[in-house]
Design a protein around this motif. Structure first.
Motif, PDB file in Angstrom:
ATOM      1  N   PHE A   1       7.525   2.610  16.711  1.00  0.00           N
ATOM      2  CA  PHE A   1       7.781   4.032  16.950  1.00  0.00           C
ATOM      3  C   PHE A   1       8.381   4.673  15.701  1.00  0.00           C
ATOM      4  CE2 PHE A   1       7.999   3.681  21.812  1.00  0.00           C
ATOM      5  CZ  PHE A   1       6.825   4.390  21.969  1.00  0.00           C
ATOM      6  N   VAL A   2       9.405   4.028  15.163  1.00  0.00           N
ATOM      7  CA  VAL A   2      10.129   4.602  14.026  1.00  0.00           C
ATOM      8  C   VAL A   2       9.223   4.736  12.801  1.00  0.00           C
ATOM      9  CG1 VAL A   2      12.046   4.222  12.425  1.00  0.00           C
ATOM     10  CG2 VAL A   2      12.348   3.730  14.860  1.00  0.00           C
ATOM     11  N   LEU A   3       8.348   3.771  12.605  1.00  0.00           N
ATOM     12  CA  LEU A   3       7.487   3.753  11.406  1.00  0.00           C
ATOM     13  C   LEU A   3       6.090   4.317  11.687  1.00  0.00           C
ATOM     14  CD1 LEU A   3       8.408   0.206  10.036  1.00  0.00           C
ATOM     15  CD2 LEU A   3       9.273   2.419   9.235  1.00  0.00           C
ATOM     16  N   ARG A   4       5.954   5.120  12.714  1.00  0.00           N
ATOM     17  CA  ARG A   4       4.625   5.629  13.057  1.00  0.00           C
ATOM     18  C   ARG A   4       3.941   6.306  11.875  1.00  0.00           C
ATOM     19  NH1 ARG A   4       3.362   8.992  18.434  1.00  0.00           N
ATOM     20  NH2 ARG A   4       3.359   6.833  19.200  1.00  0.00           N
ATOM     21  N   TYR A   5       4.671   7.122  11.133  1.00  0.00           N
ATOM     22  CA  TYR A   5       4.065   7.852  10.018  1.00  0.00           C
ATOM     23  C   TYR A   5       4.250   7.119   8.691  1.00  0.00           C
ATOM     24  CZ  TYR A   5       3.432  11.607  13.322  1.00  0.00           C
ATOM     25  OH  TYR A   5       3.038  12.351  14.409  1.00  0.00           O
ATOM     26  N   ALA A   6       4.861   5.936   8.763  1.00  0.00           N
ATOM     27  CA  ALA A   6       5.012   5.122   7.551  1.00  0.00           C
ATOM     28  C   ALA A   6       4.103   3.907   7.619  1.00  0.00           C
ATOM     29  CB  ALA A   6       6.466   4.688   7.393  1.00  0.00           C
ATOM     30  N   THR A   7       3.050   4.009   8.395  1.00  0.00           N
ATOM     31  CA  THR A   7       2.095   2.916   8.549  1.00  0.00           C
ATOM     32  C   THR A   7       0.689   3.477   8.445  1.00  0.00           C
ATOM     33  OG1 THR A   7       3.621   1.781  10.046  1.00  0.00           O
ATOM     34  CG2 THR A   7       1.338   1.020  10.018  1.00  0.00           C
ATOM     35  N   LYS A   8      -0.108   2.856   7.617  1.00  0.00           N
ATOM     36  CA  LYS A   8      -1.476   3.316   7.420  1.00  0.00           C
ATOM     37  C   LYS A   8      -2.239   3.253   8.731  1.00  0.00           C
ATOM     38  CE  LYS A   8      -5.569   2.547   4.529  1.00  0.00           C
ATOM     39  NZ  LYS A   8      -6.174   1.703   3.460  1.00  0.00           N
ATOM     40  N   SER A   9      -2.937   4.330   9.063  1.00  0.00           N
ATOM     41  CA  SER A   9      -3.675   4.414  10.310  1.00  0.00           C
ATOM     42  C   SER A   9      -5.123   4.022  10.095  1.00  0.00           C
ATOM     43  CB  SER A   9      -3.594   5.840  10.891  1.00  0.00           C
ATOM     44  OG  SER A   9      -4.461   5.979  11.993  1.00  0.00           O
ATOM     45  N   GLU A  10      -5.607   3.048  10.876  1.00  0.00           N
ATOM     46  CA  GLU A  10      -7.009   2.673  10.802  1.00  0.00           C
ATOM     47  C   GLU A  10      -7.897   3.793  11.324  1.00  0.00           C
ATOM     48  OE1 GLU A  10      -7.559  -0.954  12.854  1.00  0.00           O
ATOM     49  OE2 GLU A  10      -6.284  -2.131  11.498  1.00  0.00           O
TER      50      GLU A  10
ATOM     51  N   SER B   1       0.844  -1.195   0.000  1.00  0.00           N
ATOM     52  CA  SER B   1       0.000   0.000   0.000  1.00  0.00           C
ATOM     53  C   SER B   1       0.882   1.248   0.000  1.00  0.00           C
ATOM     54  CB  SER B   1      -0.906   0.025   1.228  1.00  0.00           C
ATOM     55  OG  SER B   1      -1.578   1.270   1.337  1.00  0.00           O
ATOM     56  N   PRO B   2       0.628   2.217  -0.879  1.00  0.00           N
ATOM     57  CA  PRO B   2       1.445   3.445  -0.897  1.00  0.00           C
ATOM     58  C   PRO B   2       1.361   4.231   0.405  1.00  0.00           C
ATOM     59  CG  PRO B   2      -0.485   3.683  -2.307  1.00  0.00           C
ATOM     60  CD  PRO B   2      -0.405   2.245  -1.922  1.00  0.00           C
ATOM     61  N   GLU B   3       0.293   4.017   1.169  1.00  0.00           N
ATOM     62  CA  GLU B   3       0.157   4.729   2.442  1.00  0.00           C
ATOM     63  C   GLU B   3       1.045   4.148   3.535  1.00  0.00           C
ATOM     64  OE1 GLU B   3      -4.165   6.177   3.084  1.00  0.00           O
ATOM     65  OE2 GLU B   3      -4.304   4.386   1.833  1.00  0.00           O
ATOM     66  N   ASN B   4       1.705   3.035   3.241  1.00  0.00           N
ATOM     67  CA  ASN B   4       2.656   2.455   4.196  1.00  0.00           C
ATOM     68  C   ASN B   4       4.096   2.841   3.862  1.00  0.00           C
ATOM     69  OD1 ASN B   4       0.755   1.192   5.812  1.00  0.00           O
ATOM     70  ND2 ASN B   4       0.756  -0.667   4.565  1.00  0.00           N
ATOM     71  N   ALA B   5       4.246   3.887   3.087  1.00  0.00           N
ATOM     72  CA  ALA B   5       5.568   4.450   2.790  1.00  0.00           C
ATOM     73  C   ALA B   5       5.557   5.922   3.198  1.00  0.00           C
ATOM     74  CB  ALA B   5       5.891   4.312   1.309  1.00  0.00           C
ATOM     75  N   LEU B   6       6.611   6.345   3.825  1.00  0.00           N
ATOM     76  CA  LEU B   6       6.742   7.755   4.213  1.00  0.00           C
ATOM     77  C   LEU B   6       7.883   8.371   3.408  1.00  0.00           C
ATOM     78  CD1 LEU B   6       6.052  10.158   6.106  1.00  0.00           C
ATOM     79  CD2 LEU B   6       7.802   9.271   7.677  1.00  0.00           C
ATOM     80  N   PHE B   7       7.558   9.380   2.610  1.00  0.00           N
ATOM     81  CA  PHE B   7       8.587  10.083   1.848  1.00  0.00           C
ATOM     82  C   PHE B   7       9.123  11.238   2.683  1.00  0.00           C
ATOM     83  CE2 PHE B   7       6.671   7.671  -1.490  1.00  0.00           C
ATOM     84  CZ  PHE B   7       7.688   7.472  -2.422  1.00  0.00           C
ATOM     85  N   LEU B   8      10.435  11.333   2.719  1.00  0.00           N
ATOM     86  CA  LEU B   8      11.115  12.369   3.495  1.00  0.00           C
ATOM     87  C   LEU B   8      11.692  13.414   2.564  1.00  0.00           C
ATOM     88  CD1 LEU B   8      10.877  11.598   6.474  1.00  0.00           C
ATOM     89  CD2 LEU B   8      11.402   9.532   5.173  1.00  0.00           C
ATOM     90  N   LYS B   9      11.397  14.650   2.858  1.00  0.00           N
ATOM     91  CA  LYS B   9      11.887  15.749   2.035  1.00  0.00           C
ATOM     92  C   LYS B   9      13.099  16.370   2.720  1.00  0.00           C
ATOM     93  CE  LYS B   9      10.207  19.881  -0.327  1.00  0.00           C
ATOM     94  NZ  LYS B   9       9.135  20.921  -0.392  1.00  0.00           N
TER      95      LYS B   9
END
Length: 359
Positions: free
Chosen positions: A303-312, A267-275
């Motif tokens: 913890f590390v992947l909090r924003y790289a994991t789709k939130s229910e 799922s693309p929502e399970n990837a976090l792009f960093l700028k």
């Protein structure tokens, strides 16, 4: 031990912290052992006072008590004198057999044969913890503890007094070498908008197919260095072009991930792009840590992947997940316990002080 050796280390740290709590430090600064010595001393003093009180009793009472005891003992020995002689004779007849039986029984009844109730004096703390049944439960999804050195996969937590772009930031170290320096990415500065929107507004030359594949992927401010370039953080696994930063945590491999998205394996929502990202020359980060600029910790992949994991919760409430997440900086400090937890409690407000802040 499994692939995530950091979980094993976290469990060891949890055991050490529990042992420290059991040893305890009292409010006056004394230890539990010192308190026990004081109690034993008080008992000895009471015993001495009791003996002095008995010595102070009248001589006549002592004599009466002595006479009674002497008569009682004499009567016992006189009445059993003959029995004692008979018993002695029988013992002489069966001395060899009796000695063997007594010796055998004495050996069998010994408690703790071979030191079975003693700790192995040659076992290290790690070995003892590894073979014993765990008495400390560790939440594999939510753990963090301080470490004394920088390593790839660790996180830096900004000192509470640090302001500016790094105020209350959590930096994931993705590369660290004493000779060449350190590279990290800020993982708790989510930006408004998805990857398609932000990448289209950026001056970076991002492939259109990548933007379309990850059109719903979240984006975070990664740091002040090359802030128009993008990298990707995920937990999918090792793919071509990616780097394993820590067990369950990976950076890079966007082209291969794009193929997985097209095959509906990711799922693309399970990837976090960093700028952008953060960087330190050799020795710079060490000096900053010595000055107290950063707290260094090891933290769970969740913890590390909090924003790289789709939130229910995001799906249920139709809100961006960054508005629902707690303060990651404060959450990790709280999980570390001790003075770190006090820092979090003092510096994170009950409401509104979340990760959705911009540099």
């Amino acid at each position: 031990m499994g692939d995530d050796w950091r979980t094993f280390r976290a469990r060891l740290v949890a055991h050490e912290q529990a042992d420290e709590k059991r040893r305890g430090i009292f409010s006056d600064g004394s230890t539990e052992q010192e308190e026990k010595k004081d109690i034993d001393g008080a008992k000895k003093q009471r015993a001495k006072r009791s003996i002095r009180a008995e010595d102070a009793s009248s001589p006549s009472e002592n004599r009466k008590l002595t006479d009674i005891l002497v008569k009682g003992v004499s009567s016992i020995f006189s009445s059993n004198h003959q029995d004692s002689d008979d018993t002695t004779t029988n013992r002489k007849k069966n001395s060899n057999n009796e000695e063997e039986v007594v010796s055998s029984r004495a050996f069998i009844d010994i408690d703790g044969i071979g030191g079975s109730h003693m700790e192995d004096p040659f076992a290290s703390v790690e070995e003892i913890v590894a073979v014993k049944k765990p008495t400390i439960s560790l939440d594999k999804h939510k753990w963090a503890h301080p470490i004394s050195h920088v390593e790839t996969g660790c996180v830096l937590l900004a000192n509470e007094r640090l302001g500016g772009a790094f105020h209350q930031t959590v930096v994931l170290i993705i590369d660290h070498h004493e000779a060449t320096g350190t590279v990290g990415i800020i993982i708790n500065r989510p930006l408004q908008g998805n990857f398609l929107k932000i990448a289209s507004e950026s001056s970076a030359d991002v492939d259109l197919s990548l933007k379309l594949a990850f059109n719903k992927a979240p984006v975070s401010y990664g740091g002040p260095v090359m802030k128009h370039e993008f990298s990707v953080l995920h937990g999918f696994g090792e793919v071509e072009g990616s780097k394993k930063v820590a067990p369950g945590v990976f950076v890079g491999g966007s082209k291969e991930l794009m193929r997985e998205v097209r095959h509906q394996n990711f799922s693309p929502e399970n990837a976090l792009f960093l700028k952008g990202h953060a960087a330190w020359v050799a020795g710079q980060l060490t000096r900053e840590i010595e000055k107290g600029v950063w707290y260094v910790a090891s933290a769970s992949p969740d913890f590390v992947l909090r924003y790289a994991t789709k939130s229910e919760e995001s799906d249920n409430h139709n809100e961006p997940k960054e508005t629902l997440a707690e303060n990651l900086w404060g959450d990790i400090l709280s999980c570390m316990g001790g003075n770190h937890a006090k820092v979090a409690e003092k510096n994170v407000k009950a409401k509104g002080d979340r990760d959705r802040r911009y540099p």
